[in-house]
Write a protein that holds these residues in place. Structure first.
Motif, PDB file in Angstrom:
ATOM      1  N   GLY A  13       0.934  -1.206  -0.020  1.00 41.99           N
ATOM      2  CA  GLY A  13      -0.149   0.107  -0.151  1.00 41.99           C
ATOM      3  C   GLY A  13       0.760   1.201   0.053  1.00 41.99           C
ATOM      4  N   LYS A  14       2.145   0.985  -0.078  1.00 45.63           N
ATOM      5  CA  LYS A  14       2.936   2.386  -0.082  1.00 45.63           C
ATOM      6  C   LYS A  14       3.628   2.766  -1.312  1.00 45.63           C
ATOM      7  N   ASN A  15       3.320   4.165  -1.867  1.00 42.67           N
ATOM      8  CA  ASN A  15       3.572   4.842  -2.707  1.00 42.67           C
ATOM      9  C   ASN A  15       4.911   5.324  -2.440  1.00 42.67           C
ATOM     10  N   VAL A  16       6.143   5.157  -3.288  1.00 41.86           N
ATOM     11  CA  VAL A  16       7.453   5.701  -2.839  1.00 41.86           C
ATOM     12  C   VAL A  16       7.997   6.612  -3.822  1.00 41.86           C
ATOM     13  N   LEU A  17       8.609   7.648  -3.195  1.00 45.21           N
ATOM     14  CA  LEU A  17       9.507   8.658  -4.020  1.00 45.21           C
ATOM     15  C   LEU A  17      10.849   8.454  -3.377  1.00 45.21           C
ATOM     16  N   VAL A  18      11.873   8.339  -4.268  1.00 44.41           N
ATOM     17  CA  VAL A  18      13.161   8.174  -4.101  1.00 44.41           C
ATOM     18  C   VAL A  18      14.026   9.571  -4.683  1.00 44.41           C
ATOM     19  N   MET A  19      14.514   9.957  -3.705  1.00 44.15           N
ATOM     20  CA  MET A  19      15.318  11.319  -4.104  1.00 44.15           C
ATOM     21  C   MET A  19      16.923  11.009  -4.427  1.00 44.15           C
ATOM     22  N   GLY A  20      17.548  11.251  -5.628  1.00 44.96           N
ATOM     23  CA  GLY A  20      18.557  10.530  -5.968  1.00 44.96           C
ATOM     24  C   GLY A  20      18.350   9.287  -6.576  1.00 44.96           C
ATOM     25  N   ALA A  21      19.245   9.320  -7.836  1.00 45.18           N
ATOM     26  CA  ALA A  21      19.107   7.945  -8.648  1.00 45.18           C
ATOM     27  C   ALA A  21      20.549   7.466  -8.860  1.00 45.18           C
ATOM     28  N   GLY A  22      21.590   7.619  -7.762  1.00 49.01           N
ATOM     29  CA  GLY A  22      22.700   7.053  -7.452  1.00 49.01           C
ATOM     30  C   GLY A  22      22.799   5.779  -7.164  1.00 49.01           C
ATOM     31  N   PRO A  23      23.807   5.004  -6.827  1.00 51.01           N
ATOM     32  CA  PRO A  23      23.864   3.520  -6.645  1.00 51.01           C
ATOM     33  C   PRO A  23      22.548   3.413  -5.329  1.00 51.01           C
ATOM     34  N   ILE A  24      22.836   4.224  -4.264  1.00 47.72           N
ATOM     35  CA  ILE A  24      21.865   3.840  -3.247  1.00 47.72           C
ATOM     36  C   ILE A  24      20.420   4.102  -3.600  1.00 47.72           C
ATOM     37  N   GLY A  25      20.160   5.319  -4.430  1.00 52.46           N
ATOM     38  CA  GLY A  25      18.714   5.500  -4.983  1.00 52.46           C
ATOM     39  C   GLY A  25      18.349   4.187  -5.401  1.00 52.46           C
ATOM     40  N   LEU A  26      19.129   3.746  -6.458  1.00 55.66           N
ATOM     41  CA  LEU A  26      18.696   2.569  -7.235  1.00 55.66           C
ATOM     42  C   LEU A  26      18.503   1.573  -6.479  1.00 55.66           C
ATOM     43  N   VAL A  27      19.383   1.039  -5.516  1.00 57.54           N
ATOM     44  CA  VAL A  27      18.877  -0.304  -4.650  1.00 57.54           C
ATOM     45  C   VAL A  27      17.750   0.130  -3.783  1.00 57.54           C
ATOM     46  N   THR A  28      17.675   1.161  -3.296  1.00 58.44           N
ATOM     47  CA  THR A  28      16.402   1.360  -2.722  1.00 58.44           C
ATOM     48  C   THR A  28      15.027   1.279  -3.282  1.00 58.44           C
ATOM     49  N   MET A  29      15.311   1.820  -4.794  1.00 60.48           N
ATOM     50  CA  MET A  29      14.052   1.632  -5.699  1.00 60.48           C
ATOM     51  C   MET A  29      13.732  -0.025  -5.958  1.00 60.48           C
ATOM     52  N   LEU A  30      14.852  -0.641  -6.040  1.00 60.16           N
ATOM     53  CA  LEU A  30      14.799  -2.264  -6.329  1.00 60.16           C
ATOM     54  C   LEU A  30      14.232  -2.797  -4.930  1.00 60.16           C
ATOM     55  N   ALA A  31      14.700  -2.569  -3.837  1.00 54.93           N
ATOM     56  CA  ALA A  31      14.344  -3.042  -2.682  1.00 54.93           C
ATOM     57  C   ALA A  31      13.018  -2.617  -2.531  1.00 54.93           C
ATOM     58  N   ALA A  32      12.322  -1.298  -2.724  1.00 57.30           N
ATOM     59  CA  ALA A  32      10.919  -0.861  -2.504  1.00 57.30           C
ATOM     60  C   ALA A  32       9.951  -1.803  -3.377  1.00 57.30           C
ATOM     61  N   ARG A  33      10.472  -1.901  -4.724  1.00 61.30           N
ATOM     62  CA  ARG A  33       9.640  -2.987  -5.499  1.00 61.30           C
ATOM     63  C   ARG A  33       9.505  -4.338  -4.988  1.00 61.30           C
ATOM     64  N   ALA A  34      10.668  -4.995  -4.394  1.00 58.66           N
ATOM     65  CA  ALA A  34      10.738  -6.191  -3.878  1.00 58.66           C
ATOM     66  C   ALA A  34       9.753  -6.284  -2.625  1.00 58.66           C
ATOM     67  N   PHE A  35       9.716  -5.310  -1.888  1.00 59.74           N
ATOM     68  CA  PHE A  35       8.835  -5.232  -0.792  1.00 59.74           C
ATOM     69  C   PHE A  35       7.181  -4.873  -1.081  1.00 59.74           C
ATOM     70  N   GLY A  36       6.969  -4.792  -2.307  1.00 59.44           N
ATOM     71  CA  GLY A  36       5.755  -4.560  -2.955  1.00 59.44           C
ATOM     72  C   GLY A  36       5.066  -3.329  -3.236  1.00 59.44           C
ATOM     73  N   ALA A  37       5.909  -2.312  -3.141  1.00 62.92           N
ATOM     74  CA  ALA A  37       5.458  -0.796  -3.484  1.00 62.92           C
ATOM     75  C   ALA A  37       4.975  -0.777  -4.733  1.00 62.92           C
ATOM     76  N   PRO A  38       3.689  -0.305  -4.760  1.00 64.03           N
ATOM     77  CA  PRO A  38       3.115  -0.286  -6.274  1.00 64.03           C
ATOM     78  C   PRO A  38       3.339   0.700  -7.133  1.00 64.03           C
ATOM     79  N   ARG A  39       3.741   1.851  -6.663  1.00 67.92           N
ATOM     80  CA  ARG A  39       4.223   2.986  -7.529  1.00 67.92           C
ATOM     81  C   ARG A  39       5.408   3.530  -6.820  1.00 67.92           C
ATOM     82  N   ILE A  40       6.574   3.868  -7.782  1.00 60.76           N
ATOM     83  CA  ILE A  40       7.907   4.303  -7.459  1.00 60.76           C
ATOM     84  C   ILE A  40       8.210   5.298  -8.260  1.00 60.76           C
ATOM     85  N   VAL A  41       8.499   6.473  -7.937  1.00 59.99           N
ATOM     86  CA  VAL A  41       8.873   7.548  -8.832  1.00 59.99           C
ATOM     87  C   VAL A  41      10.212   8.045  -8.149  1.00 59.99           C
ATOM     88  N   VAL A  42      11.191   8.323  -9.026  1.00 59.83           N
ATOM     89  CA  VAL A  42      12.633   8.569  -8.784  1.00 59.83           C
ATOM     90  C   VAL A  42      12.933  10.041  -9.211  1.00 59.83           C
TER      91      VAL A  42
END
Lengths: 322, 364
Positions: B182-211
């Protein structure tokens, strides 16, 4: 008007004119007639007996605004209140005329997601006593939903009932911060909110509570009210490291949770530095809108900044003063 | 040395000299001998095969310090690593020579309150690869506690094993922020850490992720890796309100959790403003120490700020994500180098330069 009794005094006196304290302009309060809305089936009419003044009431008087809220037309002031039920709407089952009640000021919509998940204090449609354009409760009588009126125990006075409102801020903060027997607490600021937060923390079981302020008198009150320790601090940012050291010494243990009940760069910075790794800082006070604080060192120690809404409002811009 | 097998190659080659990449001075790395400590009964000796470069490694190279940590004497660099077990201590039951393992860098004390309550990443006695004065793992071999070595599933490569370390930061952040369907996620910064955070968020089930980032290339990578939307922003504080509006439009719904994977005034301010009432902002990135942010408006909407420091108990979950394919970190490895003096220097230059480099990986 709905079904329900009327208090016998009123019936004999006849229709009185309801008066209230109106904020009519900058620094100008006038007691004037206040026409009550009709009593809905789930409403009650309450004769006000005790009403406290809050810093926000004073702020509106002095500036006609608070964050995004602007007083554009005359508004009844006051929201910390308790009184006696005069009349109940037709569907009200839990209250009768004569009941002494404390009032929770804010009427939420109960339709939005935030309301439905229980975080109704954040409802964007919140109608809150004395947050413009909603009239307050410093009046002879108000009409209010019955479900927001809480019957006072026999040994709790009407004044204590009115104190439930500021006390609620402290209680909500302690809940959000998960205060319990294992949590040592630091309270920044010994004003009314710092004091109710301290009292609430004790009631939630906090074993050690240290209170910090710039003012000796306030610290003395805090001590009388049960603070385990008090620390006098300055308004000088450079004193933070030394003050953090003193605070930790007085606490004699790690600070698990800090409540910033003032809300300034210095109090927030001190709280963030003084709180142990893995601890929490609750920002309760509404001092400055934008703050300069050592956020990253705190984040690296996983100090969780637990934000705390006052029971009203949906966003603040720059605030005056402080 | 404790009991346990030795790999047969070593027995026939004879005692090799263990070499490592040492930080010997400002901007100066040297491959030099690295004498291993004795193998304790619960230790293993690991032959390093894959070691990634982290921004912190680069920072130590460039400045010899990071926050309160100062490099006062030569120190082996590197901490994102995986390798093959060469020898196990006498009491090690779960690993044998030949096992491929990913290493969790930090050794906690397991006696203090924080360790005992499970928050061992905050242990004040933490001994962490390449955080001075503890030597890192960009070396032929290291000795490490067996309980911090995690066996790789058969279909997970050694390079992916090394990627568990940065991925763990994203996984830990998602756990702390309680990311779920149920958690829509915003990721500030698309460096390595932003990218692994995005990948993790998706794996945790986040429906929408904006970077969000300032760089088109990085945003393009984010999109390729699965971001539902990307927003290009400036470094100008005055643009925050307009950018918040754009972000919310691209999200098409409230932002429940924001991850600031950069850690600057602007990114934090944007995150605080963009996140819905009752939501959370995780400060993951370590940009500026002192920050000027609109704290009170956020507090008045009960937007909580959560700090993130490294990770705890993340390796098993990371390896499971990699095994199942729920997370694919391979695209993040953009540059590869061997373990020689020249290549070590080039690798760090590439990593420091940024540009199109995401993760620079050593293959030993």
């Amino acid at each position: 008007m709905g079904k329900g009794g009327k208090s016998h005094e009123e019936a004999s006196i006849g229709e009185e004119e309801n008066m209230a304290a109106w904020l009519v302009g900058l620094n100008t309060l006038k007691i004037q007639p206040f026409k009550l809305p009709p009593l809905g089936p789930r409403d009650v009419r309450v004769r006000m007996k005790a009403v406290g003044i809050c810093g926000s009431d004073v702020h509106y008087l002095k500036t006609l605004r608070l964050a995004d809220f602007v007083v554009k037309e005359p508004m009844v002031i006051g929201h910390e209140c308790a009184g006696i039920i005069e009349e109940v709407g037709g569907e009200v089952k839990n209250l009768v005329p004569g009941d002494r009640v404390a009032l929770e000021p804010g009427i939420s919509c109960w339709r939005c997601d935030l309301c439905k998940e229980g975080r109704y204090n954040l409802c964007p449609e919140m109608k809150f006593f004395a947050t413009p354009p909603v009239h307050g409760s410093l009046a002879n009588q108000v009409v209010h939903p019955a479900d927001l009126c809480f019957k006072l125990p026999d040994n709790v006075s009407l004044e204590e009932g009115a104190m439930c409102e500021p006390l609620s801020v402290g209680v909500h903060a302690c809940r959000r911060a998960n205060i319990g027997p294992g949590k040592n607490v630091l309270v920044m600021g010994a004003g009314p909110i710092g004091l109710v937060t301290m009292l609430a923390a004790r009631a939630f079981g906090a074993p050690r509570i240290v209170v910090v302020d710039v003012d000796d008198n306030r610290l003395s009150v805090a001590k009388d009210l049960g603070a385990d320790g008090v620390v006098k601090v300055s308004t000088n940012m450079q004193d933070v490291p030394e003050e953090v050291e003193r605070i930790c010494k007085v606490m004699g243990a790690g600070v698990d949770v800090s409540f910033d009940c003032a809300g300034f760069n210095k109090t927030m910075s001190t709280a963030l530095s003084a709180t142990r790794a893995g601890g929490k800082v609750c920002l309760v006070g509404m001092g400055h809108s934008e703050m300069t604080v050592p956020l990253t060192p705190a984040a690296a120690r996983c100090v969780w900044h637990c934000a705390l809404s006052p029971p009203k409002g949906d966003g603040f811009h720059k605030m005056q003063g402080g």
